[in-house]
Design a protein around this motif. Structure first.
Motif, PDB file in Angstrom:
ATOM      1  N   HIS A  70       0.819  -1.272  -0.052  1.00  0.00           N
ATOM      2  CA  HIS A  70       0.003  -0.059   0.030  1.00  0.00           C
ATOM      3  C   HIS A  70       0.829   1.318   0.063  1.00  0.00           C
ATOM      4  O   HIS A  70       0.424   2.327  -0.176  1.00  0.00           O
ATOM      5  CB  HIS A  70      -0.989  -0.015   1.101  1.00  0.00           C
ATOM      6  CG  HIS A  70      -1.723  -1.172   1.178  1.00  0.00           C
ATOM      7  ND1 HIS A  70      -2.956  -1.039   0.409  1.00  0.00           N
ATOM      8  CD2 HIS A  70      -2.087  -2.392   1.979  1.00  0.00           C
ATOM      9  CE1 HIS A  70      -3.571  -2.115   0.537  1.00  0.00           C
ATOM     10  NE2 HIS A  70      -3.049  -2.892   1.325  1.00  0.00           N
ATOM     11  N   GLY A  71       2.187   1.150   0.190  1.00  0.00           N
ATOM     12  CA  GLY A  71       3.011   2.307   0.231  1.00  0.00           C
ATOM     13  C   GLY A  71       3.318   2.662   1.541  1.00  0.00           C
ATOM     14  O   GLY A  71       4.265   3.820   1.673  1.00  0.00           O
ATOM     15  N   GLU A  72       2.709   2.437   2.595  1.00  0.00           N
ATOM     16  CA  GLU A  72       2.910   2.732   4.013  1.00  0.00           C
ATOM     17  C   GLU A  72       3.811   1.381   4.649  1.00  0.00           C
ATOM     18  O   GLU A  72       3.611   0.200   4.309  1.00  0.00           O
ATOM     19  CB  GLU A  72       1.685   2.814   4.758  1.00  0.00           C
ATOM     20  CG  GLU A  72       0.680   3.879   4.240  1.00  0.00           C
ATOM     21  CD  GLU A  72      -0.539   4.045   4.919  1.00  0.00           C
ATOM     22  OE1 GLU A  72      -0.613   3.974   6.079  1.00  0.00           O
ATOM     23  OE2 GLU A  72      -1.721   3.921   4.278  1.00  0.00           O
ATOM     24  N   ALA A  73       4.690   2.042   5.544  1.00  0.00           N
ATOM     25  CA  ALA A  73       5.648   1.126   6.332  1.00  0.00           C
ATOM     26  C   ALA A  73       4.587   0.104   6.985  1.00  0.00           C
ATOM     27  O   ALA A  73       3.610   0.759   7.881  1.00  0.00           O
ATOM     28  CB  ALA A  73       6.378   1.853   7.057  1.00  0.00           C
ATOM     29  N   ALA A  74       4.710  -1.228   7.267  1.00  0.00           N
ATOM     30  CA  ALA A  74       3.833  -2.023   7.876  1.00  0.00           C
ATOM     31  C   ALA A  74       5.118  -3.217   8.740  1.00  0.00           C
ATOM     32  O   ALA A  74       6.012  -3.546   7.788  1.00  0.00           O
ATOM     33  CB  ALA A  74       3.047  -2.800   7.105  1.00  0.00           C
ATOM     34  N   VAL A  75       4.893  -2.801   9.843  1.00  0.00           N
ATOM     35  CA  VAL A  75       5.926  -3.885  10.603  1.00  0.00           C
ATOM     36  C   VAL A  75       5.083  -5.040  11.210  1.00  0.00           C
ATOM     37  O   VAL A  75       3.912  -4.818  11.690  1.00  0.00           O
ATOM     38  CB  VAL A  75       6.820  -3.204  11.654  1.00  0.00           C
ATOM     39  CG1 VAL A  75       7.617  -2.089  10.689  1.00  0.00           C
ATOM     40  CG2 VAL A  75       5.747  -2.444  12.478  1.00  0.00           C
ATOM     41  N   ASP A 104      -7.226   1.027  10.099  1.00  0.00           N
ATOM     42  CA  ASP A 104      -6.530   2.231  10.069  1.00  0.00           C
ATOM     43  C   ASP A 104      -5.146   1.985  10.034  1.00  0.00           C
ATOM     44  O   ASP A 104      -4.179   2.633   9.341  1.00  0.00           O
ATOM     45  CB  ASP A 104      -7.077   3.293  10.833  1.00  0.00           C
ATOM     46  CG  ASP A 104      -8.369   3.882  10.420  1.00  0.00           C
ATOM     47  OD1 ASP A 104      -8.700   3.680   9.132  1.00  0.00           O
ATOM     48  OD2 ASP A 104      -9.056   4.415  11.160  1.00  0.00           O
ATOM     49  N   SER A 105      -4.748   1.176  11.138  1.00  0.00           N
ATOM     50  CA  SER A 105      -3.419   1.109  11.735  1.00  0.00           C
ATOM     51  C   SER A 105      -3.015  -0.406  11.589  1.00  0.00           C
ATOM     52  O   SER A 105      -1.757  -0.789  11.915  1.00  0.00           O
ATOM     53  CB  SER A 105      -3.170   1.882  12.998  1.00  0.00           C
ATOM     54  OG  SER A 105      -3.969   1.226  13.971  1.00  0.00           O
ATOM     55  N   THR A 106      -3.852  -1.229  11.347  1.00  0.00           N
ATOM     56  CA  THR A 106      -3.331  -2.652  11.414  1.00  0.00           C
ATOM     57  C   THR A 106      -3.832  -3.489  10.327  1.00  0.00           C
ATOM     58  O   THR A 106      -4.984  -3.071   9.570  1.00  0.00           O
ATOM     59  CB  THR A 106      -3.959  -3.510  12.730  1.00  0.00           C
ATOM     60  OG1 THR A 106      -5.305  -3.439  12.737  1.00  0.00           O
ATOM     61  CG2 THR A 106      -3.247  -2.907  14.119  1.00  0.00           C
ATOM     62  N   ALA A 107      -3.455  -4.688  10.016  1.00  0.00           N
ATOM     63  CA  ALA A 107      -3.959  -5.358   8.857  1.00  0.00           C
ATOM     64  C   ALA A 107      -3.583  -6.879   9.102  1.00  0.00           C
ATOM     65  O   ALA A 107      -2.632  -7.215   9.981  1.00  0.00           O
ATOM     66  CB  ALA A 107      -3.574  -5.087   7.571  1.00  0.00           C
ATOM     67  N   ARG A 125      -0.096 -17.040   9.118  1.00  0.00           N
ATOM     68  CA  ARG A 125      -0.781 -15.954   9.342  1.00  0.00           C
ATOM     69  C   ARG A 125      -0.088 -14.848  10.166  1.00  0.00           C
ATOM     70  O   ARG A 125       0.708 -15.169  10.726  1.00  0.00           O
ATOM     71  CB  ARG A 125      -1.937 -16.555  10.126  1.00  0.00           C
ATOM     72  CG  ARG A 125      -3.209 -17.367   9.459  1.00  0.00           C
ATOM     73  CD  ARG A 125      -4.337 -17.508  10.351  1.00  0.00           C
ATOM     74  NE  ARG A 125      -4.987 -18.634   9.909  1.00  0.00           N
ATOM     75  CZ  ARG A 125      -4.873 -19.885   9.622  1.00  0.00           C
ATOM     76  NH1 ARG A 125      -3.539 -20.334  10.117  1.00  0.00           N
ATOM     77  NH2 ARG A 125      -5.665 -20.627   8.999  1.00  0.00           N
ATOM     78  N   GLY A 126      -0.331 -13.598   9.662  1.00  0.00           N
ATOM     79  CA  GLY A 126       0.374 -12.563  10.398  1.00  0.00           C
ATOM     80  C   GLY A 126      -0.270 -11.197  10.358  1.00  0.00           C
ATOM     81  O   GLY A 126      -1.375 -10.962   9.720  1.00  0.00           O
ATOM     82  N   ARG A 127      -0.119 -10.375  11.295  1.00  0.00           N
ATOM     83  CA  ARG A 127      -0.726  -9.333  11.593  1.00  0.00           C
ATOM     84  C   ARG A 127       0.438  -8.083  11.294  1.00  0.00           C
ATOM     85  O   ARG A 127       1.473  -8.290  12.157  1.00  0.00           O
ATOM     86  CB  ARG A 127      -1.412  -9.165  12.948  1.00  0.00           C
ATOM     87  CG  ARG A 127      -2.787  -9.922  12.810  1.00  0.00           C
ATOM     88  CD  ARG A 127      -3.814  -9.661  14.071  1.00  0.00           C
ATOM     89  NE  ARG A 127      -3.072  -9.328  15.393  1.00  0.00           N
ATOM     90  CZ  ARG A 127      -3.041  -8.122  16.081  1.00  0.00           C
ATOM     91  NH1 ARG A 127      -3.902  -7.188  15.272  1.00  0.00           N
ATOM     92  NH2 ARG A 127      -2.340  -7.662  17.167  1.00  0.00           N
ATOM     93  N   VAL A 128      -0.003  -7.001  10.910  1.00  0.00           N
ATOM     94  CA  VAL A 128       1.095  -5.703  10.890  1.00  0.00           C
ATOM     95  C   VAL A 128       0.428  -4.613  11.564  1.00  0.00           C
ATOM     96  O   VAL A 128      -0.790  -4.594  11.720  1.00  0.00           O
ATOM     97  CB  VAL A 128       1.407  -5.469   9.516  1.00  0.00           C
ATOM     98  CG1 VAL A 128       2.165  -6.437   8.978  1.00  0.00           C
ATOM     99  CG2 VAL A 128       0.045  -5.025   8.764  1.00  0.00           C
ATOM    100  N   TYR A 129       1.315  -3.691  11.861  1.00  0.00           N
ATOM    101  CA  TYR A 129       1.109  -2.518  12.577  1.00  0.00           C
ATOM    102  C   TYR A 129       1.722  -1.527  11.303  1.00  0.00           C
ATOM    103  O   TYR A 129       2.711  -1.619  10.980  1.00  0.00           O
ATOM    104  CB  TYR A 129       1.610  -2.306  13.729  1.00  0.00           C
ATOM    105  CG  TYR A 129       1.470  -0.740  14.359  1.00  0.00           C
ATOM    106  CD1 TYR A 129       0.142  -0.140  14.591  1.00  0.00           C
ATOM    107  CD2 TYR A 129       2.622   0.037  14.715  1.00  0.00           C
ATOM    108  CE1 TYR A 129       0.187   0.983  15.163  1.00  0.00           C
ATOM    109  CE2 TYR A 129       2.358   1.469  14.868  1.00  0.00           C
ATOM    110  CZ  TYR A 129       1.186   1.760  15.381  1.00  0.00           C
ATOM    111  OH  TYR A 129       1.057   3.220  15.720  1.00  0.00           O
ATOM    112  N   ARG A 130       0.693  -0.336  11.145  1.00  0.00           N
ATOM    113  CA  ARG A 130       1.387   0.751  10.337  1.00  0.00           C
ATOM    114  C   ARG A 130       1.550   1.969  11.286  1.00  0.00           C
ATOM    115  O   ARG A 130       0.383   2.465  11.380  1.00  0.00           O
ATOM    116  CB  ARG A 130       0.377   0.921   9.162  1.00  0.00           C
ATOM    117  CG  ARG A 130       0.192  -0.087   7.999  1.00  0.00           C
ATOM    118  CD  ARG A 130      -0.575   0.293   6.922  1.00  0.00           C
ATOM    119  NE  ARG A 130      -0.412  -0.892   5.820  1.00  0.00           N
ATOM    120  CZ  ARG A 130      -1.235  -1.817   5.912  1.00  0.00           C
ATOM    121  NH1 ARG A 130      -2.228  -2.073   6.775  1.00  0.00           N
ATOM    122  NH2 ARG A 130      -1.127  -2.768   4.863  1.00  0.00           N
ATOM    123  N   PRO A 131       2.637   2.319  11.553  1.00  0.00           N
ATOM    124  CA  PRO A 131       2.802   3.416  12.524  1.00  0.00           C
ATOM    125  C   PRO A 131       2.356   4.707  11.897  1.00  0.00           C
ATOM    126  O   PRO A 131       2.393   4.839  10.656  1.00  0.00           O
ATOM    127  CB  PRO A 131       4.441   3.348  12.855  1.00  0.00           C
ATOM    128  CG  PRO A 131       5.064   2.419  11.932  1.00  0.00           C
ATOM    129  CD  PRO A 131       3.925   1.745  11.045  1.00  0.00           C
TER     130      PRO A 131
END
Length: 131
Positions: A70-75, A104-107, A125-131
């Motif tokens: 999506h172009g946003e950093a995801a960790v 908004d901030s997770t996926a 399976r994984g979850r990310v946070y977009r700071p």
């Protein structure tokens, strides 16, 4: 493959760790990625089967590509993998990551690792946070 900006695609495809292992990004779209890895002798464990870390890395690479598409950093916040089967040396594995939830901030993403014959080798399976 239209939903990913060129600079994002270039950044994802230039991952040094993936290059070291031989992992290729073969498809990339918004919230979706597919990676491939051919199992070589260097990727075997002491049982003579693919090392779990190599399979995890293949799945994680698809997860990282899809979540950062999506172009946003995801960790990564958390990941887990279930190993289902082993394959032989020379086999090419494919990992397909699909976005299953986007806020908004997770996926959340589900990644299926398959062998050349389509048999499922692992589920990640994984979850990310977009700071």
């Amino acid at each position: 493959m239209s939903g990913v900006a060129d600079e994002v695609r270039e950044r994802i495809e230039s991952d040094a760790y993936c290059e070291t292992l031989g992992i290729d990004v073969v498809e990339l779209d918004s919230g979706y990625a597919q990676t491939e890895l051919t199992i070589t002798e260097d990727l075997l464990n002491f049982h003579g089967t693919p090392h779990g870390g190599a399979i995890y890395s293949l799945a994680d690479a698809a997860f990282a590509a899809a979540s950062n598409s999506h172009g946003e950093a995801a960790v990564a916040l958390e990941t887990n993998i279930s190993y289902l089967d082993a394959v032989d040396t020379g086999e090419t594995l494919s990992a397909t990551a699909e976005e299953t939830h986007l806020a908004d901030s997770t996926a959340e993403y589900e990644v299926t690792v398959t062998a050349q014959d389509g048999e499922r080798i692992a589920t990640f399976r994984g979850r990310v946070y977009r700071p």
